[in-house]
Design an enzyme around this catalytic site. Structure first.
Site, short mmCIF file in Angstrom:
data_model
loop_
_atom_site.label_atom_id
_atom_site.label_comp_id
_atom_site.label_asym_id
_atom_site.label_seq_id
_atom_site.Cartn_x
_atom_site.Cartn_y
_atom_site.Cartn_z
N SER A 162 19.19 0.25 65.77
CA SER A 162 19.13 0.72 64.39
C SER A 162 20.28 0.15 63.57
O SER A 162 21.31 -0.24 64.11
CB SER A 162 19.20 2.25 64.35
OG SER A 162 18.09 2.81 65.02
N CYS A 163 20.10 0.19 62.26
CA CYS A 163 21.09 -0.24 61.29
C CYS A 163 22.42 0.45 61.59
O CYS A 163 22.42 1.64 61.89
CB CYS A 163 20.59 0.14 59.89
SG CYS A 163 21.77 -0.15 58.58
N PRO A 164 23.51 -0.26 61.57
CA PRO A 164 23.74 -1.64 61.17
C PRO A 164 23.81 -2.62 62.33
O PRO A 164 24.19 -3.77 62.15
CB PRO A 164 25.10 -1.57 60.48
CG PRO A 164 25.86 -0.58 61.32
CD PRO A 164 24.80 0.46 61.72
N ASP A 196 13.76 -2.28 63.48
CA ASP A 196 14.23 -1.34 62.46
C ASP A 196 13.81 -1.85 61.08
O ASP A 196 14.22 -2.93 60.66
CB ASP A 196 15.75 -1.22 62.54
CG ASP A 196 16.33 -0.23 61.53
OD1 ASP A 196 15.55 0.48 60.88
OD2 ASP A 196 17.57 -0.18 61.41
#
Length: 84
Positions: free
Chosen positions: A17-19, A44
């Protein structure tokens, strides 16, 4: 003598997932030569905007983007280093 192009490098960050996808890509791009390409595979959905922003801010070129079966694919060309 013509320089031999290195093949496109692949970074698989599916499931992250981000980042993390952008951070991993940034780390990998730092070790690449000017003009080399990195293909990033991610799942994502936030990565779409993240990679657009990342490339705009860093000067790397987002040369291709696609999606197949829920997997996002980004091709990034490493920017040239400033002369000097």
């Amino acid at each position: 003598m013509t320089p031999v192009a290195r093949p496109e490098l692949l970074l698989d960050v599916k499931g992250l997932s981000c980042p993390l996808p952008v951070l991993r890509a940034s780390r990998m791009l730092r070790g690449m030569r000017d003009g080399e390409r990195l293909r990033v595979l991610a799942t994502d959905r936030a990565a779409v905007q993240d990679f657009r922003s990342f490339c705009r801010e860093t000067g790397h070129a987002l040369v291709a983007f696609g999606e197949e079966a829920g997997v996002l694919s980004f091709v990034i060309r490493r920017r040239p280093e400033p002369a000097g």
